[in-house]
Design a protein around this motif. Structure first.
Motif, PDB file in Angstrom:
ATOM      1  N   TRP A  48       0.803  -1.221   0.000  1.00  0.00           N
ATOM      2  CA  TRP A  48       0.000   0.000   0.000  1.00  0.00           C
ATOM      3  C   TRP A  48       0.831   1.263   0.000  1.00  0.00           C
ATOM      4  CZ3 TRP A  48      -3.468  -2.194   4.410  1.00  0.00           C
ATOM      5  CH2 TRP A  48      -4.492  -2.968   3.841  1.00  0.00           C
ATOM      6  N   GLY A  49       2.122   1.151   0.358  1.00  0.00           N
ATOM      7  CA  GLY A  49       2.908   2.358   0.566  1.00  0.00           C
ATOM      8  C   GLY A  49       2.416   3.101   1.793  1.00  0.00           C
ATOM      9  N   ALA A  50       1.936   2.341   2.775  1.00  0.00           N
ATOM     10  CA  ALA A  50       1.343   2.923   3.974  1.00  0.00           C
ATOM     11  C   ALA A  50       2.296   2.812   5.152  1.00  0.00           C
ATOM     12  CB  ALA A  50       0.035   2.206   4.314  1.00  0.00           C
ATOM     13  N   PRO A  51       2.189   3.725   6.099  1.00  0.00           N
ATOM     14  CA  PRO A  51       2.978   3.567   7.319  1.00  0.00           C
ATOM     15  C   PRO A  51       2.453   2.400   8.144  1.00  0.00           C
ATOM     16  CG  PRO A  51       1.460   5.409   7.531  1.00  0.00           C
ATOM     17  CD  PRO A  51       1.368   4.945   6.110  1.00  0.00           C
ATOM     18  N   LEU A  52       3.308   1.894   9.004  1.00  0.00           N
ATOM     19  CA  LEU A  52       2.958   0.765   9.855  1.00  0.00           C
ATOM     20  C   LEU A  52       3.224   1.130  11.304  1.00  0.00           C
ATOM     21  CD1 LEU A  52       2.323  -2.233  10.494  1.00  0.00           C
ATOM     22  CD2 LEU A  52       4.721  -2.750   9.964  1.00  0.00           C
ATOM     23  N   ALA A  53       2.257   0.894  12.145  1.00  0.00           N
ATOM     24  CA  ALA A  53       2.438   1.059  13.591  1.00  0.00           C
ATOM     25  C   ALA A  53       2.333  -0.309  14.238  1.00  0.00           C
ATOM     26  CB  ALA A  53       1.382   2.005  14.167  1.00  0.00           C
ATOM     27  N   VAL A  54       3.375  -0.715  14.934  1.00  0.00           N
ATOM     28  CA  VAL A  54       3.383  -1.997  15.630  1.00  0.00           C
ATOM     29  C   VAL A  54       3.266  -1.724  17.125  1.00  0.00           C
ATOM     30  CG1 VAL A  54       4.618  -4.145  16.041  1.00  0.00           C
ATOM     31  CG2 VAL A  54       4.822  -3.004  13.825  1.00  0.00           C
ATOM     32  N   VAL A  55       2.211  -2.254  17.713  1.00  0.00           N
ATOM     33  CA  VAL A  55       1.855  -1.933  19.092  1.00  0.00           C
ATOM     34  C   VAL A  55       2.199  -3.094  20.018  1.00  0.00           C
ATOM     35  CG1 VAL A  55      -0.026  -1.310  20.647  1.00  0.00           C
ATOM     36  CG2 VAL A  55      -0.016  -0.446  18.286  1.00  0.00           C
ATOM     37  N   ARG A  56       2.874  -2.771  21.075  1.00  0.00           N
ATOM     38  CA  ARG A  56       3.171  -3.752  22.128  1.00  0.00           C
ATOM     39  C   ARG A  56       2.718  -3.147  23.451  1.00  0.00           C
ATOM     40  NH1 ARG A  56       7.276  -7.910  22.981  1.00  0.00           N
ATOM     41  NH2 ARG A  56       7.613  -8.173  25.206  1.00  0.00           N
ATOM     42  N   CYS A  57       1.823  -3.829  24.141  1.00  0.00           N
ATOM     43  CA  CYS A  57       1.310  -3.345  25.418  1.00  0.00           C
ATOM     44  C   CYS A  57       1.932  -4.124  26.567  1.00  0.00           C
ATOM     45  CB  CYS A  57      -0.211  -3.440  25.451  1.00  0.00           C
ATOM     46  SG  CYS A  57      -1.035  -2.349  24.240  1.00  0.00           S
ATOM     47  N   TYR A  58       2.078  -3.465  27.691  1.00  0.00           N
ATOM     48  CA  TYR A  58       2.683  -4.107  28.848  1.00  0.00           C
ATOM     49  C   TYR A  58       1.931  -3.688  30.106  1.00  0.00           C
ATOM     50  CZ  TYR A  58       4.838   0.468  29.642  1.00  0.00           C
ATOM     51  OH  TYR A  58       5.036   1.808  29.871  1.00  0.00           O
ATOM     52  N   ARG A  59       2.103  -4.468  31.144  1.00  0.00           N
ATOM     53  CA  ARG A  59       1.450  -4.160  32.416  1.00  0.00           C
ATOM     54  C   ARG A  59       2.317  -3.174  33.192  1.00  0.00           C
ATOM     55  NH1 ARG A  59      -0.663  -9.130  35.849  1.00  0.00           N
ATOM     56  NH2 ARG A  59      -1.923  -9.201  33.939  1.00  0.00           N
ATOM     57  N   PRO A  60       1.755  -2.023  33.566  1.00  0.00           N
ATOM     58  CA  PRO A  60       2.563  -1.047  34.307  1.00  0.00           C
ATOM     59  C   PRO A  60       2.916  -1.564  35.688  1.00  0.00           C
ATOM     60  CG  PRO A  60       0.254  -0.395  34.297  1.00  0.00           C
ATOM     61  CD  PRO A  60       0.377  -1.581  33.371  1.00  0.00           C
ATOM     62  N   PRO A  61       3.992  -1.051  36.269  1.00  0.00           N
ATOM     63  CA  PRO A  61       4.386  -1.511  37.608  1.00  0.00           C
ATOM     64  C   PRO A  61       3.337  -1.151  38.647  1.00  0.00           C
ATOM     65  CG  PRO A  61       5.664   0.413  36.938  1.00  0.00           C
ATOM     66  CD  PRO A  61       4.908  -0.038  35.726  1.00  0.00           C
ATOM     67  N   THR A  62       3.198  -2.027  39.628  1.00  0.00           N
ATOM     68  CA  THR A  62       2.245  -1.810  40.713  1.00  0.00           C
ATOM     69  C   THR A  62       2.835  -0.844  41.737  1.00  0.00           C
ATOM     70  OG1 THR A  62       1.426  -4.057  40.434  1.00  0.00           O
ATOM     71  CG2 THR A  62       0.898  -2.960  42.520  1.00  0.00           C
ATOM     72  N   PRO A  63       2.042   0.118  42.203  1.00  0.00           N
ATOM     73  CA  PRO A  63       2.569   1.063  43.201  1.00  0.00           C
ATOM     74  C   PRO A  63       3.074   0.340  44.456  1.00  0.00           C
ATOM     75  CG  PRO A  63       0.463   1.831  42.344  1.00  0.00           C
ATOM     76  CD  PRO A  63       0.659   0.429  41.819  1.00  0.00           C
ATOM     77  N   LEU A  64       4.232   0.752  44.912  1.00  0.00           N
ATOM     78  CA  LEU A  64       4.821   0.177  46.125  1.00  0.00           C
ATOM     79  C   LEU A  64       5.134   1.315  47.095  1.00  0.00           C
ATOM     80  CD1 LEU A  64       7.299  -2.351  44.473  1.00  0.00           C
ATOM     81  CD2 LEU A  64       5.140  -2.901  45.597  1.00  0.00           C
ATOM     82  N   TRP A  65       4.807   1.111  48.318  1.00  0.00           N
ATOM     83  CA  TRP A  65       4.994   2.172  49.316  1.00  0.00           C
ATOM     84  C   TRP A  65       5.728   1.628  50.536  1.00  0.00           C
ATOM     85  CZ3 TRP A  65       3.641   6.374  46.836  1.00  0.00           C
ATOM     86  CH2 TRP A  65       2.641   6.296  45.863  1.00  0.00           C
TER      87      TRP A  65
END
Length: 280
Positions: free
Chosen positions: A157-174
């Protein structure tokens, strides 16, 4: 003889959209288009002839050079379409004539997309319009099939490509001197981006003409892919893999994208797939 593109129709508007998409794809790949109308009374049922004649007209209007045949198959549509194991690709609308208008995905489309052993495209939303190709990947083996399909589509297509990788954010620690999320999060994102860039490196070498962007997000994969689908031309996702008990199945992300995407969705397959490029 090369395997055909198979487009399913029942004469409703979503089936017409699948036929048009499949016709353009067949011409671009130099393949034949086989339009399938499956119904318990498909043979000898007079409306079947009208449905198929109209479908062939739709295909030729979308792609005048298409080599198309239309067949009526008696029996359950899901069984008939899952039997198309020699197809290069099965193309479906998002729902059929018999479904409720409020449903976002019909039962036939969902079951075929879930259990087919060949690649499947569910045509929905803004089909055939400009926009980037978007792929969702993780660390699983099917991610390579997703990247193959996505890079090939973007190249054609001559189109741009976006490759998405999702991750679990760190859990808050106190606790005590443990670093806060604000301190840890950038490092986690950087590590995820590094992993994604590593996945993309061989594909960028193979397709240097493709402008491939690496996108990492701490948000849920389904939510991200559905959001970007409203400005994309194609979303590519993978299957969870093949099980001798359940068949080839989709994970929850793929299922949610199928239900809510704003553009066609390509389901890449690991076993038995022949990944080619995709047409607009």
């Amino acid at each position: 003889m090369s395997a055909p593109i198979v487009a399913a129709t029942d004469g409703a508007a979503p089936g017409d959209a699948a036929v048009r998409w499949g016709a353009r794809e067949a011409v671009r790949r130099g393949l034949a288009l086989c339009i399938v109308y499956a119904h318990p009374e498909a043979h000898g049922h007079r409306p079947a002839a009208a449905v198929l004649e109209a479908a062939v007209a739709e295909a030729r209007a979308a792609a005048p050079d298409v080599v198309a045949e239309a067949v009526a198959v008696p029996g359950d549509p899901v069984t008939a379409l899952l039997g198309q194991e020699d197809a290069e690709l099965i193309v479906l609308g998002n729902r059929g004539r018999g479904g409720f208008a409020s449903l976002l995905l019909g039962s036939v489309s969902q079951r075929v997309a879930t259990y087919a052993t060949v690649p499947v495209v569910v045509v929905r939303g803004r089909a055939g319009t400009p926009g980037p190709v978007v792929a969702g990947v993780d660390d699983s083996a099917p991610a390579e099939d997703v990247l193959a399909a996505a890079f090939e589509a973007a190249a054609v297509w001559g189109a741009p490509l976006a490759v998405v990788r999702c991750y679990r954010p760190p859990t808050p620690l106190w606790v005590g001197d443990i670093p806060s999320v604000a301190e840890v999060a950038p490092a986690v994102e950087a590590a995820e981006r590094h992993r994604l860039e590593g996945q993309l490196e061989p594909w960028r070498r193979r397709f240097p003409q493709v402008d491939a962007e690496a996108v990492v997000s701490p948000d849920g994969a389904a939510a991200v892919l559905v959001a970007v689908s409203h400005s994309a031309r194609l979303i590519v996702v993978g299957s969870r893999g093949h099980s001798t008990v359940t068949g080839t199945v989709l994970g929850s992300t793929g299922m949610q994208v199928l239900h809510h995407a704003g553009c066609p969705v390509f389901i890449a397959r690991t076993a038995g797939s022949r990944l080619g490029t995709i047409a607009a």
